[in-house]
Motif scaffolding. Structure first.
Motif, short mmCIF file in Angstrom:
data_model
loop_
_atom_site.label_atom_id
_atom_site.label_comp_id
_atom_site.label_asym_id
_atom_site.label_seq_id
_atom_site.Cartn_x
_atom_site.Cartn_y
_atom_site.Cartn_z
N ALA A 89 0.71 -1.29 0.00
CA ALA A 89 0.06 0.12 0.04
C ALA A 89 0.77 1.23 -0.04
N ARG A 90 2.17 1.07 0.42
CA ARG A 90 3.01 2.22 0.49
C ARG A 90 3.13 2.92 -1.10
N ASP A 91 3.09 4.23 -1.16
CA ASP A 91 3.40 5.15 -2.41
C ASP A 91 4.87 5.12 -2.34
N THR A 92 5.46 4.32 -3.56
CA THR A 92 7.01 4.49 -3.73
C THR A 92 7.22 5.45 -4.76
N THR A 93 6.20 6.43 -5.04
CA THR A 93 6.53 7.47 -6.05
C THR A 93 7.12 8.78 -5.30
N ALA A 94 6.94 8.66 -4.00
CA ALA A 94 7.61 10.13 -3.32
C ALA A 94 9.02 9.96 -3.30
#
Length: 60
Positions: free
Chosen positions: A55-60
């Motif tokens: 679920a973690r956003d890896t684009t940050a």
């Protein structure tokens, strides 16, 4: 003491690198079709942890 602190900083960097690798492999396994409940024992984490990793956003 300086040498120990330098080694500690290096160890911390290595931990972060391995955590990143671990999470990348969890994502790759999922993308290849593995179910979360199958990934969890191989990743040596709870299934809920696999869910949080995915679920973690890896684009940050």
């Amino acid at each position: 003491m300086a040498a120990v602190l330098d080694r500690l900083a290096l160890a911390a960097d290595q931990v972060h690198a391995w955590v990143d690798e671990h999470e990348t492999l969890v994502r790759q396994a999922y993308e290849l079709g593995a179910a979360q409940h199958d990934i969890a024992p191989h990743a040596q984490v709870a299934q809920s942890t696999v869910s949080r990793i995915l679920a973690r956003d890896t684009t940050a």
